[in-house]
Design a protein around this motif. Sequence first.
Motif, short mmCIF file in Angstrom:
data_model
loop_
_atom_site.label_atom_id
_atom_site.label_comp_id
_atom_site.label_asym_id
_atom_site.label_seq_id
_atom_site.Cartn_x
_atom_site.Cartn_y
_atom_site.Cartn_z
N THR A 295 -13.12 -12.72 1.03
CA THR A 295 -12.08 -13.21 1.93
C THR A 295 -11.62 -14.60 1.54
OG1 THR A 295 -13.77 -13.98 3.48
CG2 THR A 295 -12.84 -11.79 3.88
N ALA A 296 -12.45 -15.36 0.85
CA ALA A 296 -12.09 -16.72 0.43
C ALA A 296 -11.33 -16.75 -0.90
CB ALA A 296 -13.36 -17.57 0.31
N GLU B 269 -3.35 -2.71 0.80
CA GLU B 269 -3.38 -3.01 2.24
C GLU B 269 -4.84 -3.18 2.66
OE1 GLU B 269 -3.09 1.74 3.30
OE2 GLU B 269 -1.27 0.52 3.25
N THR B 270 -5.06 -4.02 3.64
CA THR B 270 -6.42 -4.28 4.14
C THR B 270 -6.83 -3.18 5.10
OG1 THR B 270 -6.07 -6.65 3.90
CG2 THR B 270 -7.88 -5.95 5.33
N LEU B 271 -7.99 -2.58 4.82
CA LEU B 271 -8.53 -1.52 5.67
C LEU B 271 -9.60 -2.03 6.62
CD1 LEU B 271 -9.01 1.38 3.10
CD2 LEU B 271 -7.11 1.01 4.69
N GLY B 272 -10.37 -3.00 6.18
CA GLY B 272 -11.48 -3.48 7.00
C GLY B 272 -12.18 -4.64 6.34
N ARG B 273 -13.28 -5.02 6.93
CA ARG B 273 -14.03 -6.19 6.48
C ARG B 273 -15.50 -5.83 6.34
NH1 ARG B 273 -12.39 -11.73 8.69
NH2 ARG B 273 -13.72 -13.12 7.52
N SER C 18 -5.28 7.04 -4.52
CA SER C 18 -5.54 5.70 -3.98
C SER C 18 -6.45 4.94 -4.92
CB SER C 18 -6.25 5.77 -2.62
OG SER C 18 -5.44 6.39 -1.66
N LEU C 19 -6.36 3.63 -4.85
CA LEU C 19 -7.25 2.74 -5.57
C LEU C 19 -7.86 1.82 -4.52
CD1 LEU C 19 -8.05 2.08 -8.50
CD2 LEU C 19 -6.12 0.53 -8.60
N PHE C 20 -9.17 1.69 -4.51
CA PHE C 20 -9.87 0.88 -3.52
C PHE C 20 -10.54 -0.30 -4.22
CE2 PHE C 20 -9.60 5.03 -1.63
CZ PHE C 20 -9.39 4.78 -0.29
N LEU C 21 -10.72 -1.39 -3.48
CA LEU C 21 -11.45 -2.53 -3.99
C LEU C 21 -11.97 -3.37 -2.83
CD1 LEU C 21 -9.50 -5.22 -3.56
CD2 LEU C 21 -8.36 -4.28 -5.55
N GLU C 22 -12.90 -4.24 -3.15
CA GLU C 22 -13.34 -5.28 -2.22
C GLU C 22 -13.01 -6.62 -2.85
OE1 GLU C 22 -15.86 -3.08 -3.27
OE2 GLU C 22 -16.00 -1.79 -1.54
N VAL C 23 -12.61 -7.57 -2.04
CA VAL C 23 -12.31 -8.91 -2.51
C VAL C 23 -12.86 -9.91 -1.50
CG1 VAL C 23 -10.00 -8.90 -1.46
CG2 VAL C 23 -10.48 -10.47 -3.35
N ASP D 79 -20.35 -14.55 1.86
CA ASP D 79 -18.94 -14.42 2.21
C ASP D 79 -18.63 -12.97 2.57
OD1 ASP D 79 -18.32 -17.07 1.72
OD2 ASP D 79 -17.72 -16.71 -0.36
N ASP D 80 -17.69 -12.81 3.47
CA ASP D 80 -17.21 -11.48 3.82
C ASP D 80 -16.28 -10.98 2.71
OD1 ASP D 80 -18.57 -11.83 6.18
OD2 ASP D 80 -16.77 -12.07 7.41
N ALA D 81 -16.04 -9.69 2.72
CA ALA D 81 -15.09 -9.09 1.79
C ALA D 81 -14.08 -8.27 2.57
CB ALA D 81 -15.82 -8.19 0.80
N TRP D 82 -12.84 -8.31 2.09
CA TRP D 82 -11.83 -7.39 2.60
C TRP D 82 -11.95 -6.11 1.80
CZ3 TRP D 82 -10.28 -8.83 7.02
CH2 TRP D 82 -9.92 -10.14 7.30
N VAL D 83 -11.92 -4.98 2.47
CA VAL D 83 -11.82 -3.68 1.81
C VAL D 83 -10.34 -3.36 1.77
CG1 VAL D 83 -12.43 -1.24 1.89
CG2 VAL D 83 -14.06 -2.97 2.70
N MET D 84 -9.84 -3.09 0.57
CA MET D 84 -8.40 -2.87 0.41
C MET D 84 -8.15 -1.53 -0.29
SD MET D 84 -7.15 -6.72 -0.55
CE MET D 84 -5.50 -6.51 0.14
N ARG D 85 -6.99 -0.98 0.01
CA ARG D 85 -6.57 0.29 -0.58
C ARG D 85 -5.13 0.18 -1.02
NH1 ARG D 85 -3.46 4.26 1.81
NH2 ARG D 85 -3.61 6.28 0.80
N CYS D 86 -4.85 0.74 -2.18
CA CYS D 86 -3.48 0.84 -2.66
C CYS D 86 -3.13 2.32 -2.77
CB CYS D 86 -3.33 0.20 -4.05
SG CYS D 86 -1.66 0.27 -4.68
#
Length: 147
Positions: free
Chosen positions: A102-103, A117-121, A95-100, A134-141
């Motif tokens: 939300t804006a 895919e979005t896992l959480g915020r 898996s590859l994880f990142l935060e981005v 700003d909030d961030a989406w935690v995402m995983r590929c």
Amino acid sequence: MSRSLMDLSTIGFRPMTEADLPAVDAIEQAVQPYPWRISQFADSLKAGHQAWIFTEAGQPFGYAVALARSHQGRGLGRHCLGWLQAQVRQQGGRSLFLEVATANAPALALYQRMGFETLGRRRNYYRAADGRHDDAWVMRCPLEPTK
């Protein structure tokens, strides 16, 4: 060269070294509203964290996780992220994880196209240029293993 036409044969990838830190710092200062300090990048390298430089005709234009503004909007983010996914796969990563932020709609769209895919915020994760947070989406590929 046209922003829409890209000669990918001039694009290179290599491990980041201490000698790259001034170029990385210049990109970071230009593209991030609250950039890392150069010492944070140096500490990451000293700790043995993998970091990558993206080059065009031998000159750094980005690093995992940012591209210089002059190289944005040209399809290079997709190309570099695809390369990074392949590297993680080859090393056995699943898996590859990142935060981005939300804006950050352009980055979010890219990550979704690349299989994230979005896992959480994470609430108030990034400090915005105007002083807000700003909030961030935690995402995983998920990555299929290399055969």
